[in-house]
Write a protein that holds these residues in place. Structure first.
Motif, PDB file in Angstrom:
ATOM      1  N   ALA A 128       1.244  -1.518   0.123  1.00  0.00           N
ATOM      2  CA  ALA A 128      -0.449   0.027  -0.047  1.00  0.00           C
ATOM      3  C   ALA A 128       0.587   1.115  -0.204  1.00  0.00           C
ATOM      4  N   LYS A 129       0.330   2.066  -0.359  1.00  0.00           N
ATOM      5  CA  LYS A 129       1.146   3.926  -0.365  1.00  0.00           C
ATOM      6  C   LYS A 129       0.393   4.921  -0.183  1.00  0.00           C
ATOM      7  N   LEU A 130       0.884   5.547   0.591  1.00  0.00           N
ATOM      8  CA  LEU A 130       0.925   6.380   1.502  1.00  0.00           C
ATOM      9  C   LEU A 130       0.771   7.675   1.059  1.00  0.00           C
ATOM     10  N   LYS A 131       0.155   8.879   0.955  1.00  0.00           N
ATOM     11  CA  LYS A 131       0.202  10.030   0.043  1.00  0.00           C
ATOM     12  C   LYS A 131       1.316  10.428   1.012  1.00  0.00           C
ATOM     13  N   PRO A 132       1.901  11.538  -0.167  1.00  0.00           N
ATOM     14  CA  PRO A 132       3.499  12.136   0.470  1.00  0.00           C
ATOM     15  C   PRO A 132       2.559  12.928   1.671  1.00  0.00           C
ATOM     16  N   MET A 133       3.573  13.193   2.196  1.00  0.00           N
ATOM     17  CA  MET A 133       3.665  13.679   4.151  1.00  0.00           C
ATOM     18  C   MET A 133       4.818  14.804   3.999  1.00  0.00           C
ATOM     19  N   ARG A 134       4.744  15.852   4.730  1.00  0.00           N
ATOM     20  CA  ARG A 134       5.253  16.985   5.376  1.00  0.00           C
ATOM     21  C   ARG A 134       5.855  16.174   6.380  1.00  0.00           C
ATOM     22  N   ALA A 135       7.579  16.502   6.469  1.00  0.00           N
ATOM     23  CA  ALA A 135       8.556  16.333   7.292  1.00  0.00           C
ATOM     24  C   ALA A 135       8.422  16.907   8.265  1.00  0.00           C
ATOM     25  N   SER A 136       8.117  16.132   9.768  1.00  0.00           N
ATOM     26  CA  SER A 136       7.588  15.893  10.696  1.00  0.00           C
ATOM     27  C   SER A 136       8.312  15.140  12.244  1.00  0.00           C
ATOM     28  N   ASP A 137       9.074  15.988  13.140  1.00  0.00           N
ATOM     29  CA  ASP A 137       9.226  15.357  14.278  1.00  0.00           C
ATOM     30  C   ASP A 137       7.902  14.166  15.058  1.00  0.00           C
ATOM     31  N   GLU A 138       6.827  14.548  14.803  1.00  0.00           N
ATOM     32  CA  GLU A 138       5.611  14.547  15.948  1.00  0.00           C
ATOM     33  C   GLU A 138       5.387  13.030  15.502  1.00  0.00           C
ATOM     34  N   PRO A 139       6.234  12.184  17.103  1.00  0.00           N
ATOM     35  CA  PRO A 139       5.776  10.620  17.316  1.00  0.00           C
ATOM     36  C   PRO A 139       3.897  10.109  16.625  1.00  0.00           C
ATOM     37  N   ARG A 140       4.247   9.443  15.165  1.00  0.00           N
ATOM     38  CA  ARG A 140       3.249   8.405  15.073  1.00  0.00           C
ATOM     39  C   ARG A 140       2.850   6.750  15.195  1.00  0.00           C
ATOM     40  N   LYS A 141       1.810   6.500  15.314  1.00  0.00           N
ATOM     41  CA  LYS A 141       1.526   5.197  15.323  1.00  0.00           C
ATOM     42  C   LYS A 141       1.868   4.747  13.315  1.00  0.00           C
ATOM     43  N   LEU A 142       1.835   3.154  13.201  1.00  0.00           N
ATOM     44  CA  LEU A 142       1.652   2.858  12.061  1.00  0.00           C
ATOM     45  C   LEU A 142       1.321   1.806  12.120  1.00  0.00           C
TER      46      LEU A 142
END
Length: 199
Positions: free
Chosen positions: A111-125
Motif C-alpha cells: 500500500a502507498k501512503l500519500k506524500p507527507m510533510r517533514a514532521s518530528d511528531e511521533p505517530r503510529k503505523l
C-alpha cells in the motif's frame, strides 16, 4: 552506530550501502538529480527481488524494515509492504491516513501512503489483515532517508575515532540509523532482520 549491508538487485548487481535518515532537508536532495536517480534506483531494486508465497516462507505481516523509530520519506508516496494469506485484505493506518489493499497470489501486499510533510511528531503505523493479524510500530516520523555508499571506511565505527565523549553525550533523536546485520545469501532476497535506532 552504523552498519554496512548489501542489496542484491534482480540484475545481478550488488551495492554496499549505509542507510542513514534525518529530519533535516538537504540541498543535495533538491539540486542534485544524479543523487536522486541513484536513491530511486536503489529503492527500486530493493523492492523488486523474487518473492515466494507467504505460506512457504513464513514472512511477517509487515516487512522488518518498518520498526519502531522508522523515518518515512517526506514529500513522496511511501510504499508500505509485507505478506499475508493470498487474497486477504490489508489495511494500513498512519497518522490521519488509511490505505487498503489485497495480498496477491504470492501473499505479498503493498500500500502507498500519500506524500507527507517533514514532521518530528511521533505517530503510529498500524497494519491489520482480514485474517485477524494486527501489528503496530511506534515513534514513526517523517523526514529524509539517505543511502550512502563507500568502501571499508564506511564500516568503521565512530568508536575508532577517539570520540568516546561525543558518543557518551550524543542526543540526536531525530537522526536515526537503520541497522542491517551482515548475511551471506546465494540468491537475491528481500527478507532481512533489521531495526531503526535513534542517535
Amino acid at each position: 552506530h552504523h552498519s554496512q549491508f548489501t542489496i542484491h538487485s534482480p540484475f545481478g548487481l550488488r551495492f554496499s550501502a549505509l542507510c542513514i535518515a534525518s529530519l533535516q532537508s538537504s540541498v543535495c536532495s533538491r539540486h542534485n538529480p544524479a543523487m536522486l536517480r541513484i536513491r530511486h534506483a536503489l529503492v527500486f531494486m530493493l523492492l523488486c527481488g523474487p518473492v515466494l508465497p507467504a505460506a512457504e516462507t513464513g514472512n511477517p505481516l509487515l516487512h522488518p524494515i518498518f520498526s519502531d523509530h522508522t523515518i518515512l520519506q517526506r514529500e513522496a508516496a511511501v510504499p508500505i509492504w509485507g505478506w499475508a494469506k493470498p487474497g486477504a485484505s490489508v489495511t494500513v493506518n498512519c497518522g490521519d491516513q488509511t490505505e487498503s489493499t489485497t495480498a496477491n497470489s504470492d501473499g505479498k501486499w503493498m500500500a502507498k501512503l500519500k506524500p507527507m510533510r517533514a514532521s518530528d511528531e511521533p505517530r503510529k503505523l498500524t497494519v491489520s489483515s482480514s485474517e485477524g493479524q494486527t501489528l503496530t510500530i511506534n515513534d514513526v516520523v517523517v523526514g529524509d532517508v539517505w543511502l550512502c555508499s563507500g568502501q571499508s571506511n564506511m564500516e568503521m565505527g565512530i568508536g575508532l575515532c577517539n570520540a568516546s565523549n561525543d558518543v557518551a553525550t550524543a542526543n540526536f533523536p531525530n537522526i536515526r540509523l537503520l541497522t542491517v546485520p551482515k548475511r551471506a545469501v546465494a540468491a537475491p532476497t528481500e527478507m532481512v532482520q533489521c531495526s531503526w535506532l535513534r542517535c
